[in-house]
Design an enzyme around this catalytic site. Structure first.
Site, PDB file in Angstrom:
ATOM      1  N   HIS A  31       0.860  -1.181   0.000  1.00 22.40           N
ATOM      2  CA  HIS A  31       0.000   0.000   0.000  1.00 22.40           C
ATOM      3  C   HIS A  31       0.902   1.239   0.000  1.00 22.40           C
ATOM      4  CE1 HIS A  31       1.108   0.086   4.212  1.00 22.40           C
ATOM      5  NE2 HIS A  31       0.526  -1.080   4.426  1.00 22.40           N
ATOM      6  N   HIS A  34       4.043   1.276   2.291  1.00 21.17           N
ATOM      7  CA  HIS A  34       5.232   0.598   1.750  1.00 21.17           C
ATOM      8  C   HIS A  34       5.859   1.444   0.640  1.00 21.17           C
ATOM      9  CE1 HIS A  34       2.683  -3.047   2.890  1.00 21.17           C
ATOM     10  NE2 HIS A  34       3.768  -3.255   3.588  1.00 21.17           N
ATOM     11  N   GLN A  58       7.643 -15.226  12.094  1.00 22.77           N
ATOM     12  CA  GLN A  58       7.194 -14.133  12.950  1.00 22.77           C
ATOM     13  C   GLN A  58       5.698 -14.220  13.273  1.00 22.77           C
ATOM     14  OE1 GLN A  58       8.481 -11.126   9.971  1.00 22.77           O
ATOM     15  NE2 GLN A  58       6.613 -10.034  10.530  1.00 22.77           N
ATOM     16  N   GLY A 144       9.311   1.447   8.452  1.00 19.23           N
ATOM     17  CA  GLY A 144       8.304   2.451   8.799  1.00 19.23           C
ATOM     18  C   GLY A 144       8.185   2.667  10.303  1.00 19.23           C
ATOM     19  N   LYS A 146       5.529   3.266  11.635  1.00 16.21           N
ATOM     20  CA  LYS A 146       4.283   2.561  11.959  1.00 16.21           C
ATOM     21  C   LYS A 146       4.536   1.376  12.895  1.00 16.21           C
ATOM     22  CE  LYS A 146       0.297   0.280  11.136  1.00 16.21           C
ATOM     23  NZ  LYS A 146       0.709  -1.022  11.626  1.00 16.21           N
ATOM     24  N   SER A 182      -2.210  -0.191   6.724  1.00 16.16           N
ATOM     25  CA  SER A 182      -1.667  -1.487   7.134  1.00 16.16           C
ATOM     26  C   SER A 182      -2.306  -2.557   6.267  1.00 16.16           C
ATOM     27  CB  SER A 182      -2.019  -1.743   8.608  1.00 16.16           C
ATOM     28  OG  SER A 182      -1.883  -3.113   8.907  1.00 16.16           O
ATOM     29  N   SER A 183      -1.516  -3.567   5.906  1.00 13.05           N
ATOM     30  CA  SER A 183      -2.088  -4.657   5.100  1.00 13.05           C
ATOM     31  C   SER A 183      -3.264  -5.284   5.835  1.00 13.05           C
ATOM     32  CB  SER A 183      -1.027  -5.727   4.834  1.00 13.05           C
ATOM     33  OG  SER A 183       0.124  -5.123   4.288  1.00 13.05           O
ATOM     34  N   ARG A 184      -3.189  -5.307   7.167  1.00  8.58           N
ATOM     35  CA  ARG A 184      -4.254  -5.948   7.950  1.00  8.58           C
ATOM     36  C   ARG A 184      -5.539  -5.119   7.995  1.00  8.58           C
ATOM     37  NH1 ARG A 184       0.207  -8.222  11.357  1.00  8.58           N
ATOM     38  NH2 ARG A 184       0.066 -10.476  11.081  1.00  8.58           N
TER      39      ARG A 184
HETATM   40  P1  AMP Z   1       5.080  -5.141   6.354  1.00  8.43           P
HETATM   41  O1  AMP Z   1       4.828  -5.544   4.946  1.00  8.43           O
HETATM   42  O2  AMP Z   1       3.834  -4.923   7.147  1.00  8.43           O
HETATM   43  O3  AMP Z   1       6.093  -6.031   7.047  1.00  8.43           O
HETATM   44  O4  AMP Z   1       5.770  -3.717   6.280  1.00  8.43           O
HETATM   45  C1  AMP Z   1       6.961  -3.516   5.568  1.00  8.43           C
HETATM   46  C2  AMP Z   1       7.539  -2.174   5.954  1.00  8.43           C
HETATM   47  O5  AMP Z   1       6.599  -1.143   5.631  1.00  8.43           O
HETATM   48  C3  AMP Z   1       7.807  -2.071   7.470  1.00  8.43           C
HETATM   49  O6  AMP Z   1       9.037  -1.384   7.664  1.00  8.43           O
HETATM   50  C4  AMP Z   1       6.644  -1.251   7.949  1.00  8.43           C
HETATM   51  O7  AMP Z   1       6.933  -0.520   9.123  1.00  8.43           O
HETATM   52  C5  AMP Z   1       6.405  -0.333   6.763  1.00  8.43           C
HETATM   53  N1  AMP Z   1       5.040   0.192   6.801  1.00  8.43           N
HETATM   54  C6  AMP Z   1       3.896  -0.518   6.922  1.00  8.43           C
HETATM   55  N2  AMP Z   1       2.828   0.306   6.985  1.00  8.43           N
HETATM   56  C7  AMP Z   1       3.324   1.580   6.920  1.00  8.43           C
HETATM   57  C8  AMP Z   1       2.725   2.871   6.948  1.00  8.43           C
HETATM   58  N3  AMP Z   1       1.411   3.047   7.051  1.00  8.43           N
HETATM   59  N4  AMP Z   1       3.531   3.943   6.835  1.00  8.43           N
HETATM   60  C9  AMP Z   1       4.888   3.786   6.732  1.00  8.43           C
HETATM   61  N5  AMP Z   1       5.507   2.595   6.706  1.00  8.43           N
HETATM   62  C10 AMP Z   1       4.743   1.502   6.798  1.00  8.43           C
END
Ligand code: AMP
Length: 278
Positions: A31, A34, A58, A144, A146, A182-184
């Site tokens: 999204h 990312h 994880q 992030g 986040k 967030s993907s979730r």
């Molecule tokens: P994930 O795919 O959830 O493991 O996230 C991959 C990277 O994207 C991680 O470093 C997260 O912290 C970052 N990320 C996820 N959501 C956001 C967001 N809304 N804003 C900024 N970074 C994000």
């Protein structure tokens, strides 16, 4: 853009990449959050690799590994449009072949907050990120804010294990109502996503108290809780934390840089968010 599935091919690619190689590790279902990391990394690096890997180690057994959102085709399209040079998309058996048995266990910062109920979560994150760093050897890696605790854990490993990678922590990207992307979020209905903006509103209420000069953590925590308790949508509050940004030790009185973070439940979905004070 090269799409690479095996470690030897990825190693070969990185050895020919220009010096100044940036890396953005992700679990896909990309999204704008990312993509903000990718955009920054693109500007700051001559070569840019992104990894898409839903890291099984994880996830606890009770968690959503099998149902975690995946959309490789549209992820690859977005990364191509963002001028990424290589995408590493390994299978789980490539990263954890049979007999795999080495773990990166980070101490105190990984046992607090999320670590209290997601035992081994950060062990999985720390292990996979260390492996990705060893395979790709980036100069800089982008994460992030986040996932605030994740950033703290990764900084700890980078320091303790002399990883020699610059960690760049990028701001949280939110939707127009304030909900952190967030993907979730895709587990929520559109109406729940709108109402979930209460999470960020609660953090803003806490931040405003701090901006008005309040330094007692209990008082700030109370104002966050009041906003969250006012929303029927929230079915549980896992924690409201005011913790030192580096050690993640809870503080009674705010003095240095402090992370105000919350984890709440909407139905069975846990959402986390944070803002940094100071
Ligand atoms: P994930 O795919 O959830 O493991 O996230 C991959 C990277 O994207 C991680 O470093 C997260 O912290 C970052 N990320 C996820 N959501 C956001 C967001 N809304 N804003 C900024 N970074 C994000």
């Amino acid at each position: 853009m090269e799409i690479i599935e095996t470690i030897p091919q990825m190693v070969a690619w990185t050895r020919h990449a220009s010096k100044n190689l940036g890396l953005v590790p992700t679990m896909g279902a990309l999204h704008q959050g990312h993509l903000s990391l990718v955009e920054r990394a693109r500007v700051e690096n001559a070569s840019l690799a992104v990894t898409i890997f839903v890291n099984p180690t994880q996830f606890a057994e009770s968690e959503d590994l099998t149902s975690y959102p995946r959309d490789l085709e549209s992820d690859l399209e977005a990364l191509k449009n963002a001028h990424v040079d290589a995408v590493f998309v390994p299978k789980a058996t490539e990263i954890y072949p049979s007999g795999y048995d080495t773990w990166v266990d980070v101490g105190s910062v990984s046992s607090k907050l999320e670590g209290e109920w997601r035992t081994d979560h950060f062990r999985g994150v720390a292990t996979v990120v260390t492996k990705l760093f060893n395979i790709i050897r980036p100069d800089a890696a982008y994460f992030g804010q986040k996932d605030g605790q994740q950033s703290v854990v990764l900084k700890q490993i980078a320091r303790d294990l002399n990883l020699g990678v610059d960690l760049v922590i990028c701001p949280t990207i939110r939707d127009e109502n304030g909900l952190a992307l967030s993907s979730r979020n895709s587990y929520l209905t559109a109406a729940q996503q709108r109402e979930a903006s209460v999470i960020f509103r609660s953090l803003v209420a806490g931040r405003e108290k701090w901006e008005s000069g309040e330094r007692q953590a209990d008082v700030i925590r109370g104002s966050v809780e009041q906003v969250l308790r006012g929303a029927d949508l929230i079915t549980g509050i896992d924690y409201i934390s005011l913790a030192d940004s580096e050690t993640l030790n809870e503080v009674d009185v705010i003095s240095g840089e402090t992370m105000l973070s919350v984890a709440v439940r909407i139905a069975s979905v846990q959402l986390i968010d944070n803002v940094v004070l100071g």
